[in-house]
Design a protein around this motif. Structure first.
Motif, mmCIF file in Angstrom:
data_model
loop_
_atom_site.group_PDB
_atom_site.id
_atom_site.type_symbol
_atom_site.label_atom_id
_atom_site.label_comp_id
_atom_site.label_asym_id
_atom_site.label_seq_id
_atom_site.Cartn_x
_atom_site.Cartn_y
_atom_site.Cartn_z
ATOM 1 N N SER A 138 0.852 -1.187 0.000
ATOM 2 C CA SER A 138 0.000 0.000 0.000
ATOM 3 C C SER A 138 0.886 1.234 0.000
ATOM 4 O O SER A 138 1.954 1.244 0.593
ATOM 5 C CB SER A 138 -0.886 0.009 1.244
ATOM 6 O OG SER A 138 -1.734 -1.110 1.227
ATOM 7 N N VAL A 140 0.818 5.831 -0.248
ATOM 8 C CA VAL A 140 0.006 7.029 -0.073
ATOM 9 C C VAL A 140 0.513 8.068 -1.079
ATOM 10 O O VAL A 140 1.704 8.145 -1.369
ATOM 11 C CB VAL A 140 0.087 7.524 1.391
ATOM 12 C CG1 VAL A 140 1.488 7.930 1.774
ATOM 13 C CG2 VAL A 140 -0.890 8.663 1.620
ATOM 14 N N THR A 158 -4.151 10.375 -0.143
ATOM 15 C CA THR A 158 -4.992 9.204 -0.422
ATOM 16 C C THR A 158 -4.154 7.932 -0.341
ATOM 17 O O THR A 158 -3.073 7.869 -0.904
ATOM 18 C CB THR A 158 -5.594 9.299 -1.845
ATOM 19 O OG1 THR A 158 -6.313 10.516 -1.961
ATOM 20 C CG2 THR A 158 -6.513 8.124 -2.133
ATOM 21 N N ALA A 159 -4.662 6.965 0.379
ATOM 22 C CA ALA A 159 -3.970 5.677 0.450
ATOM 23 C C ALA A 159 -4.438 4.798 -0.702
ATOM 24 O O ALA A 159 -5.622 4.764 -1.014
ATOM 25 C CB ALA A 159 -4.268 5.001 1.774
ATOM 26 N N ARG A 161 -4.346 0.960 -1.811
ATOM 27 C CA ARG A 161 -4.037 -0.361 -1.269
ATOM 28 C C ARG A 161 -3.774 -1.375 -2.366
ATOM 29 O O ARG A 161 -4.333 -1.284 -3.442
ATOM 30 C CB ARG A 161 -5.195 -0.869 -0.412
ATOM 31 C CG ARG A 161 -5.762 0.167 0.510
ATOM 32 C CD ARG A 161 -5.638 -0.242 1.977
ATOM 33 N NE ARG A 161 -5.925 0.910 2.826
ATOM 34 C CZ ARG A 161 -5.091 1.409 3.735
ATOM 35 N NH1 ARG A 161 -3.909 0.861 3.913
ATOM 36 N NH2 ARG A 161 -5.407 2.455 4.451
ATOM 37 N N VAL A 189 4.557 8.793 -4.775
ATOM 38 C CA VAL A 189 3.976 7.997 -3.691
ATOM 39 C C VAL A 189 4.999 7.716 -2.596
ATOM 40 O O VAL A 189 6.208 7.812 -2.791
ATOM 41 C CB VAL A 189 3.419 6.630 -4.184
ATOM 42 C CG1 VAL A 189 2.408 6.835 -5.297
ATOM 43 C CG2 VAL A 189 4.536 5.705 -4.628
ATOM 44 N N LYS A 191 5.590 4.643 0.358
ATOM 45 C CA LYS A 191 5.106 3.344 0.808
ATOM 46 C C LYS A 191 4.611 3.440 2.245
ATOM 47 O O LYS A 191 5.216 4.112 3.074
ATOM 48 C CB LYS A 191 6.250 2.332 0.715
ATOM 49 C CG LYS A 191 5.847 0.922 1.069
ATOM 50 C CD LYS A 191 6.923 -0.033 0.648
ATOM 51 C CE LYS A 191 6.912 -1.262 1.543
ATOM 52 N NZ LYS A 191 7.855 -2.267 1.059
ATOM 53 N N LEU A 192 3.492 2.754 2.514
ATOM 54 C CA LEU A 192 2.937 2.770 3.871
ATOM 55 C C LEU A 192 3.538 1.660 4.705
ATOM 56 O O LEU A 192 3.829 0.590 4.188
ATOM 57 C CB LEU A 192 1.413 2.583 3.804
ATOM 58 C CG LEU A 192 0.617 3.815 3.404
ATOM 59 C CD1 LEU A 192 -0.844 3.443 3.264
ATOM 60 C CD2 LEU A 192 0.771 4.930 4.420
#
Ligand code: ZN
Length: 192
Positions: A138, A140, A158-159, A161, A189, A191-192
């Motif tokens: 996932s 963000v 916004t995440a 997934r 982006v 990374k989460l």
């Protein structure tokens, strides 16, 4: 002149990889130069799905390459080489690969999509901080991103997934935002 008809003639209306006679379609072997018969293979639905989706691979299905890798048809040899390379960790595909001799330019073509490249040549996707992104991760968004072909803007924060990776380009990943599958540049982006 119909390419499809010619391919049916060449193959005897059988999948050129596994000899299945159902659900046959024309597969264009990438990258295409002139788009002729020599760059296409007649394949069945089962083969096509797995060629296009490495996650759907059923290794046993590809035992068929034991026979079809000996095809005289160059594009069939190329696809056989790619599928065996994809599976070579299993052992038997590596044994077949060791027997499969391709002319130099054919081998070059076979390698052009990155299939079977040693790890250091593989396409690695990294986020804005250089952290490796893998399929299913996932992320963000770190920037508002206009979505091509629509008026939608994917908002910063916004995440996204379970992203998937573009296997040909390290700068692109894909994921769903508001139910819509979009292509996202990795540099936007985290990374989460
Ligand atoms: Zn098939």
């Amino acid at each position: 002149m119909s390419l499809e008809r010619d391919l049916h003639k060449r193959s005897g209306s059988k999948c050129e990889l596994c000899s299945n006679t159902e659900n046959l379609t024309v597969y264009e072997v990438a990258p295409q130069k002139n788009g002729g018969l020599e760059e296409r293979v007649l394949v069945c639905g089962t083969c096509l799905e797995q060629i296009e989706n490495p996650d759907a691979m059923d290794a046993n299905h590809w035992r068929c390459l034991n026979d079809s890798m000996w095809s005289e048809q160059i594009p069939v040899q190329v696809v056989a080489w790619r599928m065996l390379s994809r599976l070579r960790g299993l052992g038997w595909p590596q044994d077949l690969l060791d027997m499969l001799y391709l002319e130099e330019e054919v081998l070059e073509w076979a390698k052009a999509t990155g299939e079977g490249a040693p790890a250091e040549d593989q396409i690695i996707h990294r986020d804005s901080n250089g952290v490796v992104i893998e399929a299913g991760d996932s992320v963000v968004l770190i920037k508002d991103l206009p979505v091509k072909g629509s008026s939608m803007v994917a908002k910063r924060g916004t995440a996204v997934r379970r992203v998937s990776l573009d296997h040909e380009n390290a700068e692109y990943i894909e994921g769903k935002v508001d139910g819509q599958q979009i292509v996202i540049l990795t540099k936007y982006v985290k990374k989460l």
